[in-house]
Design an enzyme around this catalytic site. Structure first.
Site, mmCIF file in Angstrom:
data_model
loop_
_atom_site.group_PDB
_atom_site.id
_atom_site.type_symbol
_atom_site.label_atom_id
_atom_site.label_comp_id
_atom_site.label_asym_id
_atom_site.label_seq_id
_atom_site.Cartn_x
_atom_site.Cartn_y
_atom_site.Cartn_z
ATOM 1 N N ALA A 71 -2.831 -5.252 -1.743
ATOM 2 C CA ALA A 71 -2.651 -4.178 -2.730
ATOM 3 C C ALA A 71 -1.238 -3.611 -2.794
ATOM 4 O O ALA A 71 -0.989 -2.674 -3.542
ATOM 5 C CB ALA A 71 -3.653 -3.046 -2.529
ATOM 6 N N ALA A 72 -0.298 -4.185 -2.040
ATOM 7 C CA ALA A 72 1.080 -3.700 -2.123
ATOM 8 C C ALA A 72 1.628 -3.890 -3.535
ATOM 9 O O ALA A 72 2.285 -2.999 -4.091
ATOM 10 C CB ALA A 72 1.953 -4.422 -1.110
ATOM 11 N N GLY A 73 1.342 -5.054 -4.125
ATOM 12 C CA GLY A 73 1.797 -5.307 -5.490
ATOM 13 C C GLY A 73 1.113 -4.399 -6.500
ATOM 14 O O GLY A 73 1.744 -3.901 -7.444
ATOM 15 N N ASP A 74 -0.182 -4.161 -6.298
ATOM 16 C CA ASP A 74 -0.926 -3.266 -7.194
ATOM 17 C C ASP A 74 -0.401 -1.839 -7.088
ATOM 18 O O ASP A 74 -0.304 -1.118 -8.084
ATOM 19 C CB ASP A 74 -2.412 -3.291 -6.858
ATOM 20 C CG ASP A 74 -3.050 -4.637 -7.146
ATOM 21 O OD1 ASP A 74 -2.532 -5.356 -8.029
ATOM 22 O OD2 ASP A 74 -4.056 -4.969 -6.500
#
Length: 302
Positions: free
Chosen positions: A250-253
């Site tokens: 979820a880092a990209g999200d």
């Protein structure tokens, strides 16, 4: 405070923690298993709302326990879920995520009801596009539905932010010309363009091929190296904050959410990237997808 619309996927994540990701044909013992609300669309909507934005979401779930849990989780941060369609004969999407000790992960997604999102549903609920400042979408739902969102966003003068994941070759130029900001990572950029992305200059050149196809701006995330903003005439590097990564899920999200959040407030793309970088730097120090999202106050402390 701006208004945001997320069009995309909702998944229940099955997360397995391991010492290392297994190779082909290898059997290993896992350390623990968790069931965490996820899906790129739901992650982004949840993150935006937890940061304090006014968020609505369009998507699809199955009429099952996982779907109920995902809706409850979005309601906990006040996401408007009235445009999320429920299907009796399709299961809610599921993702199987293996996370190793370094924080790196591998993911398999079973789309389920996510692939029932149709152009007709988007058109029927286009009032949500009318009401927002920024529209955000990904590629975990049918491409035709995303094309419909982008067309309507362009017609209505809204910013369209596309997170092209999972990446695919040859995205329709009819979609790209309606995208205000495209946000791939370097691997996704390579898949989208078929060009190498091993160096900063290669990344810039690959991004410019997408701008030539109609995208206004490309923001390429580079993990621990930060991000690059590429426009028609220039590019700018944004370093990341150095932290000890625990789980990159979820880092990209989270980056996408932070970017959209600040854009909806009228900030420049440069200001939005700086904020988004802080959000993702917090997320990688925590386990899980939506469980790792910080509050606005926590971001200000970075």
């Amino acid at each position: 405070m701006g208004k945001l619309l997320v069009v995309g996927s909702l998944n229940m994540d099955t997360v397995v923690n391991v010492s290392k990701i297994p190779q082909r044909g290898e059997t290993i013992l896992g350390k623990e298993i968790s069931y965490i609300p996820g899906g790129k669309g739901a992650n982004q909507a949840y993150a935006m709302a937890k940061l304090g934005a006014d968020v609505a979401m369009i998507g699809c779930i199955g009429a099952d326990a996982n779907g109920v849990k995902l809706i409850q989780n979005l309601h906990a941060v006040h996401v408007n879920t009235k445009a999320i369609q429920v299907f009796e004969k399709q299961p809610t999407g599921t993702a199987f995520i293996t996370v190793e000790e370094t924080g790196e992960n591998s993911i398999i997604v079973i789309p389920g009801a996510n692939f029932e999102l149709k152009r007709e549903w988007i058109i029927e609920h286009q009032n949500y596009i009318d009401d927002c400042d920024v529209v955000v979408a990904q590629l975990e739902t049918p491409i035709d539905s995303i094309c419909a969102v982008a067309e309507l966003a362009k017609q209505k003068g809204k910013k369209m932010l596309l997170d092209p994941a999972p990446a695919c070759e040859n995205l329709p130029e009819s979609l790209l010309k309606n995208v205000s900001i495209l946000k791939p990572n370097e691997t996704e950029l390579q898949i989208l363009t078929g060009k190498p992305t091993n160096t900063e200059q290669q990344i810039v050149e690959a991004a410019k091929t997408l701008i030539d196809k109609g995208v206004e701006k490309v923001v390429v995330t580079l993990g621990e190296k930060g991000a690059i903003l590429v426009t028609k005439n220039e590019y700018q590097m944004f370093p990341s904050k150095k932290v000890k990564a625990v789980d990159t899920t979820a880092a990209g999200d989270a980056f996408t959410a932070g970017l959209a959040f600040k854009l909806s407030e009228g900030c420049s793309c440069e200001e939005a990237i700086q904020f988004a970088t802080k959000v993702s730097s917090i997320v990688v120090t925590r386990k899980g997808a939506q469980t790792s999202i910080p509050t606005y106050e926590e971001v200000l402390e970075v």
